[in-house]
Scaffold this motif. Sequence first.
Motif, PDB file in Angstrom:
ATOM      1  N   THR A  12       0.794  -1.237   0.000  1.00  0.00           N
ATOM      2  CA  THR A  12       0.000   0.000   0.000  1.00  0.00           C
ATOM      3  C   THR A  12       0.829   1.291   0.000  1.00  0.00           C
ATOM      4  OG1 THR A  12      -0.196  -0.140   2.410  1.00  0.00           O
ATOM      5  CG2 THR A  12      -2.013  -1.056   1.123  1.00  0.00           C
ATOM      6  N   HIS A  13       2.146   1.184  -0.109  1.00  0.00           N
ATOM      7  CA  HIS A  13       2.953   2.413  -0.011  1.00  0.00           C
ATOM      8  C   HIS A  13       4.260   2.218  -0.785  1.00  0.00           C
ATOM      9  CE1 HIS A  13       4.385   5.672   3.143  1.00  0.00           C
ATOM     10  NE2 HIS A  13       4.974   5.855   1.968  1.00  0.00           N
ATOM     11  N   THR A  14       4.323   2.782  -1.992  1.00  0.00           N
ATOM     12  CA  THR A  14       5.546   2.673  -2.804  1.00  0.00           C
ATOM     13  C   THR A  14       5.836   4.005  -3.506  1.00  0.00           C
ATOM     14  OG1 THR A  14       4.437   1.974  -4.859  1.00  0.00           O
ATOM     15  CG2 THR A  14       5.059   0.217  -3.329  1.00  0.00           C
ATOM     16  N   GLU A  45       3.309   8.576  -4.407  1.00  0.00           N
ATOM     17  CA  GLU A  45       4.449   9.506  -4.467  1.00  0.00           C
ATOM     18  C   GLU A  45       4.303  10.562  -3.379  1.00  0.00           C
ATOM     19  OE1 GLU A  45       6.594   8.434  -6.390  1.00  0.00           O
ATOM     20  OE2 GLU A  45       5.809   7.850  -8.344  1.00  0.00           O
ATOM     21  N   HIS A  46       5.428  11.190  -3.039  1.00  0.00           N
ATOM     22  CA  HIS A  46       5.379  12.283  -2.063  1.00  0.00           C
ATOM     23  C   HIS A  46       4.673  13.495  -2.672  1.00  0.00           C
ATOM     24  CE1 HIS A  46       7.760  10.678   1.172  1.00  0.00           C
ATOM     25  NE2 HIS A  46       8.681  10.252   0.321  1.00  0.00           N
ATOM     26  N   GLY A  47       3.877  14.156  -1.859  1.00  0.00           N
ATOM     27  CA  GLY A  47       3.198  15.369  -2.292  1.00  0.00           C
ATOM     28  C   GLY A  47       4.184  16.502  -2.568  1.00  0.00           C
ATOM     29  N   ILE A  78      -1.367   8.739  -3.412  1.00  0.00           N
ATOM     30  CA  ILE A  78      -0.436   9.816  -3.081  1.00  0.00           C
ATOM     31  C   ILE A  78      -0.080   9.692  -1.599  1.00  0.00           C
ATOM     32  CG2 ILE A  78      -2.133  11.610  -2.374  1.00  0.00           C
ATOM     33  CD1 ILE A  78       0.607  12.447  -4.867  1.00  0.00           C
ATOM     34  N   GLU A  79       1.123  10.098  -1.257  1.00  0.00           N
ATOM     35  CA  GLU A  79       1.458  10.268   0.161  1.00  0.00           C
ATOM     36  C   GLU A  79       1.490  11.776   0.383  1.00  0.00           C
ATOM     37  OE1 GLU A  79       5.264   8.825   1.623  1.00  0.00           O
ATOM     38  OE2 GLU A  79       4.618   9.040   3.710  1.00  0.00           O
ATOM     39  N   ALA A  80       0.349  12.304   0.788  1.00  0.00           N
ATOM     40  CA  ALA A  80       0.233  13.749   0.983  1.00  0.00           C
ATOM     41  C   ALA A  80       0.993  14.152   2.240  1.00  0.00           C
ATOM     42  CB  ALA A  80      -1.241  14.115   1.113  1.00  0.00           C
ATOM     43  N   ALA A 104      -1.610  10.156   4.503  1.00  0.00           N
ATOM     44  CA  ALA A 104      -1.230  11.502   4.958  1.00  0.00           C
ATOM     45  C   ALA A 104      -0.131  11.337   6.002  1.00  0.00           C
ATOM     46  CB  ALA A 104      -2.431  12.216   5.557  1.00  0.00           C
ATOM     47  N   SER A 105       0.964  12.069   5.810  1.00  0.00           N
ATOM     48  CA  SER A 105       2.130  11.887   6.680  1.00  0.00           C
ATOM     49  C   SER A 105       2.703  13.212   7.144  1.00  0.00           C
ATOM     50  CB  SER A 105       3.253  11.149   5.933  1.00  0.00           C
ATOM     51  OG  SER A 105       2.784   9.957   5.355  1.00  0.00           O
ATOM     52  N   ILE A 106       3.337  13.152   8.289  1.00  0.00           N
ATOM     53  CA  ILE A 106       4.118  14.315   8.732  1.00  0.00           C
ATOM     54  C   ILE A 106       5.576  13.999   8.413  1.00  0.00           C
ATOM     55  CG2 ILE A 106       4.902  15.692  10.717  1.00  0.00           C
ATOM     56  CD1 ILE A 106       2.138  15.320  11.979  1.00  0.00           C
ATOM     57  N   HIS A 107       6.171  14.852   7.590  1.00  0.00           N
ATOM     58  CA  HIS A 107       7.587  14.703   7.230  1.00  0.00           C
ATOM     59  C   HIS A 107       8.318  15.951   7.693  1.00  0.00           C
ATOM     60  CE1 HIS A 107       5.911  11.993   3.920  1.00  0.00           C
ATOM     61  NE2 HIS A 107       6.677  11.202   4.643  1.00  0.00           N
ATOM     62  N   ARG A 108       9.437  15.754   8.324  1.00  0.00           N
ATOM     63  CA  ARG A 108      10.162  16.892   8.898  1.00  0.00           C
ATOM     64  C   ARG A 108      10.561  17.999   7.915  1.00  0.00           C
ATOM     65  NH1 ARG A 108      12.156  16.465  14.015  1.00  0.00           N
ATOM     66  NH2 ARG A 108      14.226  17.254  13.589  1.00  0.00           N
ATOM     67  N   GLY A 136       0.786   7.907   7.353  1.00  0.00           N
ATOM     68  CA  GLY A 136       2.100   7.293   7.108  1.00  0.00           C
ATOM     69  C   GLY A 136       2.914   7.285   8.396  1.00  0.00           C
ATOM     70  N   HIS A 137       3.461   6.130   8.717  1.00  0.00           N
ATOM     71  CA  HIS A 137       4.373   5.970   9.864  1.00  0.00           C
ATOM     72  C   HIS A 137       4.024   6.824  11.096  1.00  0.00           C
ATOM     73  CE1 HIS A 137       6.103   9.408   7.689  1.00  0.00           C
ATOM     74  NE2 HIS A 137       6.277   8.610   6.647  1.00  0.00           N
ATOM     75  N   PRO A 138       2.793   6.692  11.643  1.00  0.00           N
ATOM     76  CA  PRO A 138       2.426   7.545  12.795  1.00  0.00           C
ATOM     77  C   PRO A 138       3.164   7.199  14.087  1.00  0.00           C
ATOM     78  CG  PRO A 138       0.714   5.933  12.387  1.00  0.00           C
ATOM     79  CD  PRO A 138       1.710   5.774  11.272  1.00  0.00           C
ATOM     80  N   SER A 197       5.577  -1.393   2.500  1.00  0.00           N
ATOM     81  CA  SER A 197       7.041  -1.366   2.426  1.00  0.00           C
ATOM     82  C   SER A 197       7.590   0.053   2.501  1.00  0.00           C
ATOM     83  CB  SER A 197       7.514  -2.015   1.122  1.00  0.00           C
ATOM     84  OG  SER A 197       7.207  -1.176   0.018  1.00  0.00           O
ATOM     85  N   ASP A 198       6.828   1.032   1.978  1.00  0.00           N
ATOM     86  CA  ASP A 198       7.338   2.406   1.817  1.00  0.00           C
ATOM     87  C   ASP A 198       8.617   2.345   0.960  1.00  0.00           C
ATOM     88  OD1 ASP A 198       7.641   5.119   2.028  1.00  0.00           O
ATOM     89  OD2 ASP A 198       7.952   5.167   4.200  1.00  0.00           O
ATOM     90  N   ALA A 199       8.542   1.538  -0.105  1.00  0.00           N
ATOM     91  CA  ALA A 199       9.707   1.309  -0.975  1.00  0.00           C
ATOM     92  C   ALA A 199      10.181   2.585  -1.652  1.00  0.00           C
ATOM     93  CB  ALA A 199       9.344   0.275  -2.041  1.00  0.00           C
TER      94      ALA A 199
HETATM   95 ZN    ZN Z   1       6.582   9.103   4.577  1.00  0.00          ZN
END
Ligand code: ZN
Length: 245
Positions: A12-14, A45-47, A78-80, A104-108, A136-138, A197-199
């Motif tokens: 579910t995450h590539t 993909e990353h937003g 999408i990985e927003a 939906a993810s928090i990315h630094r 994503g990865h909470p 996987s978040d490949a």
């Molecule tokens: Zn992420």
Amino acid sequence: MNLAMRVPEIDTHTHTVVSGHAWSTLTENVNSARQKGLKGICLTEHGPDMPQGAPGYTPLSQTMIPQEIDGVRIYRGIEANIIDFDGCIDIHNEYLPYCEFVIASIHRPVLVGGTIEQNTNAYIKALQNPHIDTLGHPEDPKVVCDFESVVKEAIKQNKLLEMNNNSLSAIRTGSMPSLIKYINICKQMQARVCVASDAHFYTMVGNVSPIMRLLDELQYPPELIVNLTLESFEKYLSERKSRLK
Ligand SMILES: [Zn+2]
Ligand SMILES: [Zn+2]
């Protein structure tokens, strides 16, 4: 079969090169998925707010990709990025309906984690957006949140909790204690999850053995892993369609 030996049929995450910091093409990812016996992958993909991220119109652009390539179903996604503590994301509402799966993810690089209250609020508000399927990865220990409240909201909204295999790699070092806590809370609350996987390279596609081993050790109920089979994932997606009607 023992959970540790199972490979979920859907990843579910590539990511591909379109994400700016991944190293394989969609074709390479698909070949890798097919060779491993996967039946589908979510292209997430990353937003755009991530440095070199995909453009905001990516979900529309993905409609040019066939639904299935060499027997592998490609789910548009999408990985927003969550851009503030009110759970707003960097994909405009205009483009969200083109997605079949949204993380939906928090990315630094986009949003530095705030207090536990702020991060929890951001995740809860994101989960209230009907287009968002999972976070994503909470369990990221750099973005501390109140797992009970987040998991409770995900269940209330009929959303999924992500089990991200990268949390066991060098990319998110020191995640193990919070990951175990997160999994145990999900298990206690009987939360439905997706194992991903978040490949960022083709060899990583579908490679979720470390997280599956951990889920097995913690005796996670297999019936709560929605992407174990194509059938159960499709069932979730039809639920999603009714939610968005
Ligand atoms: Zn992420
Ligand atoms: Zn990712």
